[in-house]
Design a protein around this motif. Sequence first.
Motif, PDB file in Angstrom:
ATOM      1  N   SER A 130       9.953  -7.919  -2.352  1.00 42.36           N
ATOM      2  CA  SER A 130       9.145  -6.819  -1.836  1.00 42.36           C
ATOM      3  C   SER A 130       8.182  -6.307  -2.905  1.00 42.36           C
ATOM      4  O   SER A 130       8.535  -6.220  -4.090  1.00 42.36           O
ATOM      5  CB  SER A 130      10.051  -5.674  -1.384  1.00 42.36           C
ATOM      6  N   PRO A 131       6.959  -5.922  -2.511  1.00 41.93           N
ATOM      7  CA  PRO A 131       6.010  -5.325  -3.473  1.00 41.93           C
ATOM      8  C   PRO A 131       6.524  -4.020  -4.068  1.00 41.93           C
ATOM      9  O   PRO A 131       5.997  -3.561  -5.093  1.00 41.93           O
ATOM     10  CB  PRO A 131       4.752  -5.088  -2.625  1.00 41.93           C
ATOM     11  N   LYS A 132       7.536  -3.420  -3.442  1.00 44.47           N
ATOM     12  CA  LYS A 132       8.087  -2.168  -3.950  1.00 44.47           C
ATOM     13  C   LYS A 132       9.207  -2.392  -4.960  1.00 44.47           C
ATOM     14  O   LYS A 132       9.754  -1.429  -5.512  1.00 44.47           O
ATOM     15  CB  LYS A 132       8.576  -1.305  -2.783  1.00 44.47           C
ATOM     16  N   GLU A 133       9.563  -3.641  -5.190  1.00 49.16           N
ATOM     17  CA  GLU A 133      10.529  -3.951  -6.252  1.00 49.16           C
ATOM     18  C   GLU A 133       9.902  -3.652  -7.616  1.00 49.16           C
ATOM     19  O   GLU A 133       8.677  -3.686  -7.777  1.00 49.16           O
ATOM     20  CB  GLU A 133      10.933  -5.423  -6.187  1.00 49.16           C
ATOM     21  N   PRO A 187       5.293  -7.499  -9.190  1.00 49.15           N
ATOM     22  CA  PRO A 187       5.089  -7.095  -7.790  1.00 49.15           C
ATOM     23  C   PRO A 187       3.631  -6.836  -7.429  1.00 49.15           C
ATOM     24  O   PRO A 187       3.259  -6.920  -6.251  1.00 49.15           O
ATOM     25  CB  PRO A 187       5.920  -5.805  -7.672  1.00 49.15           C
ATOM     26  N   ALA A 188       2.787  -6.536  -8.425  1.00 50.00           N
ATOM     27  CA  ALA A 188       1.371  -6.270  -8.145  1.00 50.00           C
ATOM     28  C   ALA A 188       0.620  -7.535  -7.726  1.00 50.00           C
ATOM     29  O   ALA A 188      -0.457  -7.447  -7.134  1.00 50.00           O
ATOM     30  CB  ALA A 188       0.701  -5.646  -9.364  1.00 50.00           C
ATOM     31  N   ALA A 189       1.171  -8.707  -8.039  1.00 48.02           N
ATOM     32  CA  ALA A 189       0.571  -9.981  -7.605  1.00 48.02           C
ATOM     33  C   ALA A 189       1.122 -10.293  -6.216  1.00 48.02           C
ATOM     34  O   ALA A 189       2.151 -10.948  -6.067  1.00 48.02           O
ATOM     35  CB  ALA A 189       0.912 -11.092  -8.595  1.00 48.02           C
ATOM     36  N   LYS A 190       0.418  -9.830  -5.207  1.00 43.55           N
ATOM     37  CA  LYS A 190       0.965  -9.814  -3.848  1.00 43.55           C
ATOM     38  C   LYS A 190       0.258 -10.789  -2.917  1.00 43.55           C
ATOM     39  O   LYS A 190      -0.954 -10.950  -2.962  1.00 43.55           O
ATOM     40  CB  LYS A 190       0.846  -8.395  -3.280  1.00 43.55           C
TER      41      LYS A 190
END
Length: 288
Positions: A130-133, A187-190
Amino acid sequence: MIKTSIIIPNLHSPIIDKTVNSIISQIPTDAEIIIVGKDKYNLINKNKNVIFIETEEKKNPAEARNIGIDKSRGEVLVFIDADCIADNGWLDNLLKHQKDNIKIVGGSVDFDNKNFWTLCDNISHFHALSPKEKQSNNKMNIASINLCVTKDLALSVEKFNEKLVTGEDLDFVMKIKRLNYNLFFEPAAKVYHYPKRESFMSLIEHDLAWAKNSINVRLEYSDLLNTPPKIFINELSLILFSPFVALNKTFRIFFIENREYLKYWYTIPIIFISKLVWCFGAARGLKK
């Protein structure tokens, strides 16, 4: 000189043009995009930065990625799947860690709720990305759907195991982990994932195929993945305990690991079934 090679395995993806378009605007002049496979819809963009290697026969993802690696001219390899759309800043967020001598970086996977079965599939398989990890230098389940690795490191572990139809990326990153490299998660590399799973049966088939191969990879790297000992993981015990395994995993996904997914509470019964099916697929893999 080419510094970065972006490799995409493709088997008639209906959105490969969107995948390429999402990347084109981000790539520097010293980068190339290599697409390997088949494109019956003729969607692959004609661009000076795009190289399409059309194969005569259908190739599994490991085979296609290895062809891309062999043809690549870059020092750094970036992998993305043909059913993904890269977010703005995706490539920069992967590559920025190279200057810190981090040789392998995995990115996050996001999705929407427009298709119920696609949503269930994404939660079941990519909940840990998840991007929120939080950013991490020890993320054990980074995946080739969104991955950056130096070419010399990929070659040192003999690329992807072409005998594995699924689970090949878990095997790939575990081989690298065994060489004592940290598996960095950014996580910022989505990327946004749009798999073509639009029915209950397509979800079940995916779970069965993934489990059949991944269980043996998990056993091979049980010391790294904390897989239960072989004395417990056998065909009969896995089937007998499958309801408890599925219930435990479903509970952890929604109530411990990814509480933000509670907004998708209505998928919980399907995720439970997905994990139950995984157990049966894994048992089949153990029997094999």
